[in-house]
Design a protein around this motif. Structure first.
Motif, PDB file in Angstrom:
ATOM      1  N   PHE A 122      -2.475  -3.746  18.829  1.00 27.46           N
ATOM      2  CA  PHE A 122      -1.938  -2.475  18.342  1.00 27.46           C
ATOM      3  C   PHE A 122      -0.567  -2.684  17.709  1.00 27.46           C
ATOM      4  N   ALA A 123       0.299  -3.469  18.366  1.00 31.58           N
ATOM      5  CA  ALA A 123       1.646  -3.710  17.837  1.00 31.58           C
ATOM      6  C   ALA A 123       1.584  -4.442  16.496  1.00 31.58           C
ATOM      7  N   LEU A 124       0.721  -5.448  16.390  1.00 32.43           N
ATOM      8  CA  LEU A 124       0.589  -6.166  15.119  1.00 32.43           C
ATOM      9  C   LEU A 124       0.040  -5.262  14.020  1.00 32.43           C
ATOM     10  N   GLY A 125      -0.921  -4.421  14.363  1.00 36.50           N
ATOM     11  CA  GLY A 125      -1.469  -3.489  13.386  1.00 36.50           C
ATOM     12  C   GLY A 125      -0.437  -2.485  12.901  1.00 36.50           C
ATOM     13  N   ALA A 126       0.400  -1.987  13.815  1.00 34.17           N
ATOM     14  CA  ALA A 126       1.444  -1.040  13.430  1.00 34.17           C
ATOM     15  C   ALA A 126       2.471  -1.716  12.530  1.00 34.17           C
ATOM     16  N   ALA A 127       2.848  -2.948  12.849  1.00 32.16           N
ATOM     17  CA  ALA A 127       3.810  -3.670  12.018  1.00 32.16           C
ATOM     18  C   ALA A 127       3.229  -3.936  10.633  1.00 32.16           C
ATOM     19  N   TRP A 128       1.960  -4.287  10.570  1.00 29.01           N
ATOM     20  CA  TRP A 128       1.310  -4.544   9.287  1.00 29.01           C
ATOM     21  C   TRP A 128       1.251  -3.267   8.459  1.00 29.01           C
ATOM     22  N   ALA A 129       0.911  -2.134   9.084  1.00 28.35           N
ATOM     23  CA  ALA A 129       0.827  -0.871   8.363  1.00 28.35           C
ATOM     24  C   ALA A 129       2.197  -0.444   7.846  1.00 28.35           C
ATOM     25  N   LEU A 130       3.237  -0.638   8.641  1.00 27.15           N
ATOM     26  CA  LEU A 130       4.586  -0.285   8.212  1.00 27.15           C
ATOM     27  C   LEU A 130       5.004  -1.129   7.018  1.00 27.15           C
ATOM     28  N   ASN A 131       4.743  -2.429   7.066  1.00 24.13           N
ATOM     29  CA  ASN A 131       5.087  -3.322   5.960  1.00 24.13           C
ATOM     30  C   ASN A 131       4.298  -2.949   4.709  1.00 24.13           C
ATOM     31  N   ARG A 132       3.047  -2.598   4.910  1.00 23.03           N
ATOM     32  CA  ARG A 132       2.202  -2.239   3.770  1.00 23.03           C
ATOM     33  C   ARG A 132       2.685  -0.954   3.107  1.00 23.03           C
ATOM     34  N   SER A 133       3.106   0.028   3.918  1.00 19.26           N
ATOM     35  CA  SER A 133       3.584   1.282   3.328  1.00 19.26           C
ATOM     36  C   SER A 133       4.896   1.060   2.579  1.00 19.26           C
ATOM     37  N   LYS A 134       5.769   0.190   3.093  1.00 20.65           N
ATOM     38  CA  LYS A 134       7.017  -0.104   2.382  1.00 20.65           C
ATOM     39  C   LYS A 134       6.728  -0.781   1.055  1.00 20.65           C
ATOM     40  N   SER A 135       5.762  -1.705   1.040  1.00 19.57           N
ATOM     41  CA  SER A 135       5.400  -2.398  -0.199  1.00 19.57           C
ATOM     42  C   SER A 135       4.837  -1.429  -1.215  1.00 19.57           C
ATOM     43  N   ALA A 136       4.033  -0.477  -0.763  1.00 22.73           N
ATOM     44  CA  ALA A 136       3.439   0.497  -1.679  1.00 22.73           C
ATOM     45  C   ALA A 136       4.511   1.376  -2.304  1.00 22.73           C
ATOM     46  N   VAL A 137       5.509   1.777  -1.532  1.00 15.19           N
ATOM     47  CA  VAL A 137       6.590   2.602  -2.061  1.00 15.19           C
ATOM     48  C   VAL A 137       7.373   1.821  -3.108  1.00 15.19           C
ATOM     49  N   ARG A 138       7.643   0.553  -2.831  1.00 16.24           N
ATOM     50  CA  ARG A 138       8.394  -0.270  -3.792  1.00 16.24           C
ATOM     51  C   ARG A 138       7.600  -0.475  -5.078  1.00 16.24           C
ATOM     52  N   GLU A 139       6.285  -0.650  -4.967  1.00 19.36           N
ATOM     53  CA  GLU A 139       5.458  -0.842  -6.166  1.00 19.36           C
ATOM     54  C   GLU A 139       5.440   0.424  -7.015  1.00 19.36           C
ATOM     55  N   ARG A 140       5.350   1.586  -6.366  1.00 12.82           N
ATOM     56  CA  ARG A 140       5.333   2.841  -7.109  1.00 12.82           C
ATOM     57  C   ARG A 140       6.678   3.119  -7.766  1.00 12.82           C
ATOM     58  N   ALA A 141       7.769   2.658  -7.149  1.00 17.91           N
ATOM     59  CA  ALA A 141       9.098   2.925  -7.683  1.00 17.91           C
ATOM     60  C   ALA A 141       9.345   2.141  -8.965  1.00 17.91           C
TER      61      ALA A 141
END
Length: 117
Positions: free
Chosen positions: A74-93
């Motif tokens: 669960f902890a690894l999945g949450a960390a992966w999801a957080l990193n993925r959402s940050k990457s998506a925001v940076r790509e859209r910006a």
């Protein structure tokens, strides 16, 4: 002693012998290689001991091990999801945009982006 432990001890002894030989011959490169091999043997021993302890713990307490594995997953999945959402925001910006977490402590998932001047 099984073969994993025997290999670890052999690497540690061989590294120590190589380091000693390098000191007698005055070869610093061989000395570094001997130290590295010795540390490799020690790390193999530590890993083997940890694997044995884990195997014994799982055999003694399987439900505890299952719960711990679920928590780590669960902890690894949450960390992966957080990193993925940050990457998506940076790509859209887009390029030339600075992105950082929002200054509010309560909103760690919010990322603020602004164009570079």
């Amino acid at each position: 002693m099984d073969t994993r432990h025997a290999r670890a001890v052999a690497n540690e002894v061989a590294g120590g012998a190589q380091h000693l030989a390098s000191r007698m011959l005055g070869d610093p490169a061989m000395g570094l290689a001997g130290k590295a091999k010795r540390l490799y043997g020690k790390s193999q021993q530590a890993l083997n001991n940890a694997a044995d302890a884990t195997r014994d713990n799982v055999a003694d307490k399987p439900m505890t091990a299952l719960g711990l594995a679920a928590a780590v997953g669960f902890a690894l999945g949450a960390a992966w999801a957080l990193n993925r959402s940050k990457s998506a925001v940076r790509e859209r910006a887009g390029a030339g945009t600075l992105c950082a977490p929002a200054p509010e402590a309560a909103s760690l998932m919010r990322i603020v982006c602004r164009r570079e001047a």
